[in-house]
Design an enzyme around this catalytic site. Sequence first.
Site, mmCIF file in Angstrom:
data_model
loop_
_atom_site.group_PDB
_atom_site.id
_atom_site.type_symbol
_atom_site.label_atom_id
_atom_site.label_comp_id
_atom_site.label_asym_id
_atom_site.label_seq_id
_atom_site.Cartn_x
_atom_site.Cartn_y
_atom_site.Cartn_z
ATOM 1 N N GLU A 41 0.832 -1.203 0.000
ATOM 2 C CA GLU A 41 0.000 0.000 0.000
ATOM 3 C C GLU A 41 0.871 1.260 0.000
ATOM 4 O O GLU A 41 1.924 1.299 0.623
ATOM 5 C CB GLU A 41 -0.867 -0.024 1.263
ATOM 6 C CG GLU A 41 -1.729 1.198 1.501
ATOM 7 C CD GLU A 41 -2.442 1.143 2.854
ATOM 8 O OE1 GLU A 41 -3.452 1.842 3.008
ATOM 9 O OE2 GLU A 41 -1.971 0.398 3.744
ATOM 10 N N LYS A 109 -9.536 2.533 -2.283
ATOM 11 C CA LYS A 109 -9.771 1.873 -1.000
ATOM 12 C C LYS A 109 -11.142 2.252 -0.443
ATOM 13 O O LYS A 109 -11.455 3.427 -0.254
ATOM 14 C CB LYS A 109 -8.672 2.278 -0.018
ATOM 15 C CG LYS A 109 -8.703 1.567 1.329
ATOM 16 C CD LYS A 109 -7.510 2.039 2.162
ATOM 17 C CE LYS A 109 -7.400 1.305 3.490
ATOM 18 N NZ LYS A 109 -6.229 1.789 4.269
ATOM 19 N N CYS A 143 -5.324 -3.092 2.577
ATOM 20 C CA CYS A 143 -5.050 -3.051 4.022
ATOM 21 C C CYS A 143 -6.315 -3.220 4.880
ATOM 22 O O CYS A 143 -6.829 -4.336 5.011
ATOM 23 C CB CYS A 143 -4.303 -1.772 4.364
ATOM 24 S SG CYS A 143 -3.398 -1.853 5.931
#
Length: 265
Positions: A41, A109, A143
């Site tokens: 990330e 995300k 994540c």
Amino acid sequence: MRIALAQTEPLWEAKQENFRRAERFLKEAKEQQAELILFPEMSMTGFSMHPEKIGETEEEPETLNYFAKKAVEYGLYIGMGYVEYREPKSYNRYAIISPKGGVLTDYRKIHPFTFGTESVHYTGGDALGFCKIGDWTVSPFICYDLRFPEIFQLASPQVELIVVPANWPEDRVEHFKTLLKARAIENQCYIAGINRVGHARTSVYSGDSMIVDPLGRELAHGGREEELLVADLDLEMVWKYRAAFPAKIDRKPELYRKLADGMQI
């Protein structure tokens, strides 16, 4: 398909230097005959809460442009994270680029990490991402998304590999390892979790990048240092396992929606 995970220690907000440091992982992936290499990330900056400093615009996508050139140069599919700068809030993104230099998918995300103040600076995306790599269908998450199984269930009927680039700190790394295995088992697909190592601000990162097969078995597991993890994935294994143990036919999504709509919050 042979994949490689670049478990790196990015220098803090030093994009140009991290571009140079990425080169050795690209070379090693090529030497080991990997088809796909995946970086963590926010690959070239670390998990920065300064989008105004590290962010990029659609007009000047510096990280995408750099890796597009490298994908062509090395003949690799490359997955890497970057920040799309927007006002009032930016996006934490992860793209996969083809060996021809084209962007195959560019995911935003969905779940900014409120506990880590990410949601102060970044807003969440509202769409899943998919791409084809040969006969494989691949989907990226990022994540903190790993803690939300619903989006994995939505993606997995279409995919054989889900990638989860991360900056996941050591003090919660047991969650990372456990959830990677759980998502592989629940979704009957390969899961590749790509974490960073080293120190940044007040956080310590232990790596523990993992490639997990649909049965929850570790094919590769990183240590605490920078390294390239490589594993061979078997597409037919996914198809055969799903056919032999068709657990998803017993899911009841309509009931789940009904129950959720009727709950008193």
